[in-house]
Enzyme design. Structure first.
Site, PDB file in Angstrom:
ATOM      1  N   THR A  34      26.618   0.684 -13.542  1.00  0.00           N
ATOM      2  CA  THR A  34      25.618  -0.089 -12.788  1.00  0.00           C
ATOM      3  C   THR A  34      25.220  -1.270 -13.663  1.00  0.00           C
ATOM      4  OG1 THR A  34      23.660   0.970 -13.724  1.00  0.00           O
ATOM      5  CG2 THR A  34      24.686   2.071 -11.832  1.00  0.00           C
ATOM      6  N   ASP A  35      24.420  -2.182 -13.116  1.00  0.00           N
ATOM      7  CA  ASP A  35      23.979  -3.339 -13.898  1.00  0.00           C
ATOM      8  C   ASP A  35      23.207  -2.889 -15.143  1.00  0.00           C
ATOM      9  OD1 ASP A  35      25.160  -4.930 -12.096  1.00  0.00           O
ATOM     10  OD2 ASP A  35      23.316  -5.542 -11.063  1.00  0.00           O
ATOM     11  N   CYS A  36      22.403  -1.839 -14.995  1.00  0.00           N
ATOM     12  CA  CYS A  36      21.595  -1.386 -16.138  1.00  0.00           C
ATOM     13  C   CYS A  36      22.283  -0.313 -16.973  1.00  0.00           C
ATOM     14  CB  CYS A  36      20.222  -0.916 -15.653  1.00  0.00           C
ATOM     15  SG  CYS A  36      20.298   0.166 -14.221  1.00  0.00           S
ATOM     16  N   TYR A  37      23.281   0.358 -16.398  1.00  0.00           N
ATOM     17  CA  TYR A  37      24.046   1.378 -17.137  1.00  0.00           C
ATOM     18  C   TYR A  37      25.535   1.029 -16.999  1.00  0.00           C
ATOM     19  CZ  TYR A  37      19.830   4.328 -17.179  1.00  0.00           C
ATOM     20  OH  TYR A  37      18.586   4.833 -17.374  1.00  0.00           O
ATOM     21  N   PRO A  38      26.015   0.075 -17.809  1.00  0.00           N
ATOM     22  CA  PRO A  38      27.374  -0.440 -17.585  1.00  0.00           C
ATOM     23  C   PRO A  38      28.500   0.519 -17.957  1.00  0.00           C
ATOM     24  CG  PRO A  38      26.379  -1.442 -19.536  1.00  0.00           C
ATOM     25  CD  PRO A  38      25.313  -0.630 -18.885  1.00  0.00           C
TER      26      PRO A  38
END
Lengths: 387, 133
Positions: free
Chosen positions: A127-131
């Site tokens: 995800t954007d916060c958990y790449p």
């Protein structure tokens, strides 16, 4: 009459009189309920047996770069990660998809408590916060932020006896059952078992501090399949009745009291040592804890029958079960226990010593367990029928 | 007459040899097969043999010349004391009552002399404490 506060003061002063639920039986026989109540402050109970409905919540900490784990495996055993990014629940009966000897969540839990390294693999879509999309690493119990057992159903108050009428061996969660009623298996520590000593759960409720897996735990909720509707004989229910959900920090636990089990052709389970202190508030409590194996009855069921509506074949006492054989239709049937009495005794003894040393005090329950609860079946129904 | 117990290991090339028959016919022994697990990839067999001590020795030497690995067994099933929790699941399973429960301590003792290494207890033991050696 005696209050929790008075008992705890006596524990702190090293003056509390504490007996195990086995030891107290003779005291009541010799001195009577009234005198025994005056003399004894607390009675400790204990059990050590297979408790399938067990597992652990783990928090792994964040990797660099961070990952939101969507699938995770511990030593190849799937862990549930449908909660926050690096939280997981590893269920005791979850199995690794491997050839060879069955290996499951219970083994992972035992390994962690033993201090061994456990392999962690996880995958994510990113995800954007958990790449990060994947990780493989080794963990130990000490390297986890939180690791606590949360067991939805432990310490069953009484249970069934299992036997097999068919002409083939059947392998069950109650163990190996030989054909033609050649053996019968049972569980619970009988007169030492926690909830059989406080049958209506006057002193055991949400918030009760207990012995769990060698460390300290708490009762967190009513256990799944908690039921109060079974027939009662001598003040205790016949067959599986009340249960408790419990939680406790794995970091204080020992493999002496948390042990992976494998029931052949059934699956993996976890043996847990669990003990509850029963405060002797009054004569009624003393009467409850003085129950002995002669007075506790269990129903015998034929586990070769594939239905939830089994009718009991007989009722037998724990004294008979512990004698090594029971009488079924005039036939001598040998018995085996799934619960370890020596370990159950160690639990009750350890809890007693903790209190004698002033290290463990009683808690008054925060909320009581349900006074009445039936057990609902699962039927196949359409949305219209079920609403 | 003597009675001794052996573990025989067979390689694939000799699995079709009628070894127990030869022990009877050529050595006058009375073999009792306690456990056998043999297929075309080889295997093992636990046998108890009754006969004269000299004949037993001769019979086993003969098997070795045939390529069978012969191991005398004093005890075929071992208990891992660290894994055993003394629950007692083995007790009602054992056909020769090699397990007994002490009614004082509730500990389960295992009498290796009685054990015939049938293996019944191995998959009945939840903590996996029993092993066929």
């Amino acid at each position: 009459m005696r209050t929790y506060t008075e008992i705890n003061e006596r524990i702190r002063a090293g003056e509390a009189v504490i007996l195990t639920a086995e030891e107290v039986i003779d005291v009541v026989r010799d001195k009577g309920v009234k005198r025994a109540t005056e003399e004894v402050d607390v009675v400790t109970t204990g059990t050590f047996g297979a408790m399938c409905s067990s597992g652990a919540f783990l928090n792994f900490g964040h990797s660099e770069p961070p990952i939101r784990m969507q699938k995770a495996w511990l030593n190849d055993v799937p862990a549930y990660t449908g909660i926050a990014s690096v939280d997981a629940y590893i269920g005791a009966t979850e199995m690794a998809d491997l050839d060879g000897a069955p290996y499951g969540g219970a083994h992972v839990i035992e390994s962690l408590i033993a201090g061994e390294a456990v392999n962690l693999q996880a995958l994510s879509a990113g995800t954007d916060c958990y790449p990060r999309k994947e990780i493989e690493t080794s963990i130990t119990l000490d390297a986890l932020n939180q690791a606590y057992l949360y067991n939805p159903r432990n310490a069953y108050q009484n249970y069934s006896v299992a036997t097999n009428s068919s002409n083939q061996t059947v392998f069950t969660y109650m163990g190996k059952l030989l054909p033609n009623y050649r053996n019968a298996t049972f569980s619970t520590a009988g007169e030492l078992s926690p909830l059989l000593n406080d049958p209506r759960m006057r002193t055991v409720g949400i918030g009760t501090r207990i012995f769990l897996g060698g460390g300290v735990g708490y009762v967190s909720w009513e256990g799944t399949q908690f039921r109060t509707t079974n027939e009662t004989v001598n003040g205790v229910p016949v067959g599986g009745s009340r249960t408790i959900a419990v939680t406790g920090d794995m970091k204080g636990m020992s493999t002496e009291f948390v042990r992976a089990l494998e029931f052949h052709r059934y699956g993996v389970s976890l043996a847990i040592g669990l003990g509850i202190p029963i405060p002797i508030l009054d004569e009624d409590m003393m009467k409850s804890v003085s129950i002995s194996n002669e007075d506790i009855m269990a129903p015998v069921f034929d586990y070769s029958m594939h239905t939830r509506d089994k009718k009991p074949l007989a009722q037998v006492s724990y004294a008979e079960l512990r004698s090594g054989n029971i009488d079924l239709f005039g036939k001598r049937v040998r018995t085996s226990s799934t619960t370890s009495m020596p370990k159950s005794r160690l639990v009750a003894q350890q809890l007693k010593e903790w209190m004698e040393d002033g290290e463990f005090q009683l808690t008054e329950l925060v909320a009581p367990m349900p006074s009445e609860r039936g057990m609902l079946p699962l039927n196949v129904r359409s949305p219209k029928e079920v609403v | 007459m003597a009675r001794r117990k052996f573990l025989l290991r067979f390689r694939p090339n000799i699995v079709s040899e009628p070894v127990t028959y030869l022990l009877v016919k050529d050595f006058g022994l009375i073999p009792n097969v306690l456990r056998a697990s043999i297929n075309d990839r080889g295997g093992k067999m636990v046998i108890e043999v009754d006969g004269k001590p000299s004949e037993i020795a001769a019979g086993m030497s003969f098997l070795e010349t045939k390529g069978v690995e012969v191991q005398e067994l004093m005890e075929c099933v071992e208990r891992d004391e660290g894994r055993c929790t003394h629950c007692g699941m083995c007790v009602s399973i054992c056909p020769v009552e090699a397990f007994s429960v002490d009614k004082g301590t509730w500990k389960v003792s295992f009498d290796k002399e009685r054990c015939i290494a049938c293996g019944m207890c191995i998959n009945a033991c939840p903590p996996k404490a029993m092993q066929l050696m």
